[in-house]
Scaffold this motif. Structure first.
Motif, mmCIF file in Angstrom:
data_model
loop_
_atom_site.group_PDB
_atom_site.id
_atom_site.type_symbol
_atom_site.label_atom_id
_atom_site.label_comp_id
_atom_site.label_asym_id
_atom_site.label_seq_id
_atom_site.Cartn_x
_atom_site.Cartn_y
_atom_site.Cartn_z
ATOM 1 N N UNK A 137 0.820 -1.219 0.000
ATOM 2 C CA UNK A 137 0.000 0.000 0.000
ATOM 3 C C UNK A 137 0.856 1.273 0.000
ATOM 4 N N UNK A 138 1.913 1.382 0.810
ATOM 5 C CA UNK A 138 2.726 2.603 0.744
ATOM 6 C C UNK A 138 3.273 2.889 -0.662
ATOM 7 N N UNK A 139 3.668 1.849 -1.400
ATOM 8 C CA UNK A 139 4.151 2.058 -2.771
ATOM 9 C C UNK A 139 3.019 2.526 -3.678
ATOM 10 N N UNK A 140 1.816 1.991 -3.502
ATOM 11 C CA UNK A 140 0.654 2.450 -4.273
ATOM 12 C C UNK A 140 0.428 3.940 -4.018
ATOM 13 N N UNK A 141 0.549 4.344 -2.754
ATOM 14 C CA UNK A 141 0.346 5.756 -2.403
ATOM 15 C C UNK A 141 1.415 6.621 -3.070
ATOM 16 N N UNK A 142 2.685 6.223 -2.939
ATOM 17 C CA UNK A 142 3.782 7.004 -3.528
ATOM 18 C C UNK A 142 3.663 7.129 -5.045
ATOM 19 N N UNK A 143 3.143 6.086 -5.699
ATOM 20 C CA UNK A 143 3.002 6.097 -7.159
ATOM 21 C C UNK A 143 1.743 6.854 -7.617
ATOM 22 N N UNK A 144 0.946 7.353 -6.672
ATOM 23 C CA UNK A 144 -0.265 8.073 -7.042
ATOM 24 C C UNK A 144 -1.409 7.172 -7.462
ATOM 25 N N UNK A 145 -1.357 5.899 -7.095
ATOM 26 C CA UNK A 145 -2.402 4.954 -7.479
ATOM 27 C C UNK A 145 -3.623 5.018 -6.569
ATOM 28 N N UNK A 146 -3.520 5.793 -5.473
ATOM 29 C CA UNK A 146 -4.635 5.959 -4.545
ATOM 30 C C UNK A 146 -4.909 7.458 -4.406
ATOM 31 N N UNK A 147 -5.619 8.044 -5.385
ATOM 32 C CA UNK A 147 -5.866 9.486 -5.346
ATOM 33 C C UNK A 147 -7.036 9.908 -4.460
ATOM 34 N N UNK A 148 -7.874 8.982 -4.045
ATOM 35 C CA UNK A 148 -9.058 9.296 -3.240
ATOM 36 C C UNK A 148 -8.649 9.684 -1.819
ATOM 37 N N UNK A 149 -9.039 10.890 -1.386
ATOM 38 C CA UNK A 149 -8.668 11.383 -0.063
ATOM 39 C C UNK A 149 -9.213 10.537 1.069
ATOM 40 N N UNK A 150 -10.438 10.054 0.946
ATOM 41 C CA UNK A 150 -11.022 9.218 2.003
ATOM 42 C C UNK A 150 -10.258 7.900 2.095
ATOM 43 N N UNK A 151 -9.921 7.321 0.952
ATOM 44 C CA UNK A 151 -9.145 6.081 0.959
ATOM 45 C C UNK A 151 -7.763 6.314 1.552
ATOM 46 N N UNK A 152 -7.122 7.418 1.178
ATOM 47 C CA UNK A 152 -5.802 7.740 1.747
ATOM 48 C C UNK A 152 -5.868 7.887 3.268
ATOM 49 N N UNK A 153 -6.864 8.615 3.758
ATOM 50 C CA UNK A 153 -7.003 8.802 5.209
ATOM 51 C C UNK A 153 -7.252 7.472 5.904
ATOM 52 N N UNK A 154 -8.114 6.653 5.328
ATOM 53 C CA UNK A 154 -8.461 5.373 5.944
ATOM 54 C C UNK A 154 -7.266 4.429 5.983
#
Length: 170
Positions: A137-154
């Protein structure tokens, strides 16, 4: 200024503590929403979907609004099953106000456990539903694959609690 069953846009007269007054646009949603971090065997259930509002594809947790008279917990279970084809048990993780500078909206985030496959995912909700190892998941976040703010916060909250407590919420 605008009112529908989904939202209203209001122009409020605001007075801050020092006495200054100004007008401020506020987006109000009549129902809270929910999101669920579904976890099983060190993996999280994510949905690959396109958001026409931003023109972006990304991975998201199952989420949706509470219907009239529905508890956040019931909505979380219903939305997860409708969107992913998995029924889960839920427990609260966090409650957030994702746009608190311009909106009164509240989102209740849950952890989903003991997933049971009950059917297929809704293709109108997601192009793909996938179990992603939590350590990816951290790599998905760094690559911009999780742009949804609610998903990022969760996911960030879940991973932080998992790291600091050793197990995350049960």
């Amino acid at each position: 200024m605008y009112d529908s069953e989904w939202m209203s846009v209001d122009l409020d007269d605001v007075e801050i503590p020092d006495g200054e007054r100004f007008e401020h646009h506020v987006l109000r949603l009549p129902h809270p929403s929910t999101g669920v971090v579904v976890v099983d065997q060190n993996a999280v259930l994510l949905m690959w979907r396109h958001r026409f509002t931003t023109g972006v594809w990304g991975w998201e947790i199952p989420a949706g609004r509470c219907e009239e008279g529905e508890t956040a917990e019931t909505a979380a279970i219903r939305e997860t099953e409708e969107e992913t084809g998995y029924r889960v048990e839920v427990e609260p993780l966090i409650t957030i106000n994702p746009l608190n500078g311009i909106s009164s909206h509240t989102t209740h985030i849950f952890v989903g456990a003991n997933p049971v496959r009950t059917g297929e995912h809704d293709p109108a909700e997601a192009a793909e539903v996938k179990w992603v190892p939590l350590n990816e998941v951290p790599a998905f976040i760094r690559k911009g694959l999780i742009p949804c703010g609610i998903t990022l916060a969760a996911l960030s909250t879940y991973l932080t609690l998992q790291k600091t407590t050793g197990s995350g919420p049960s």
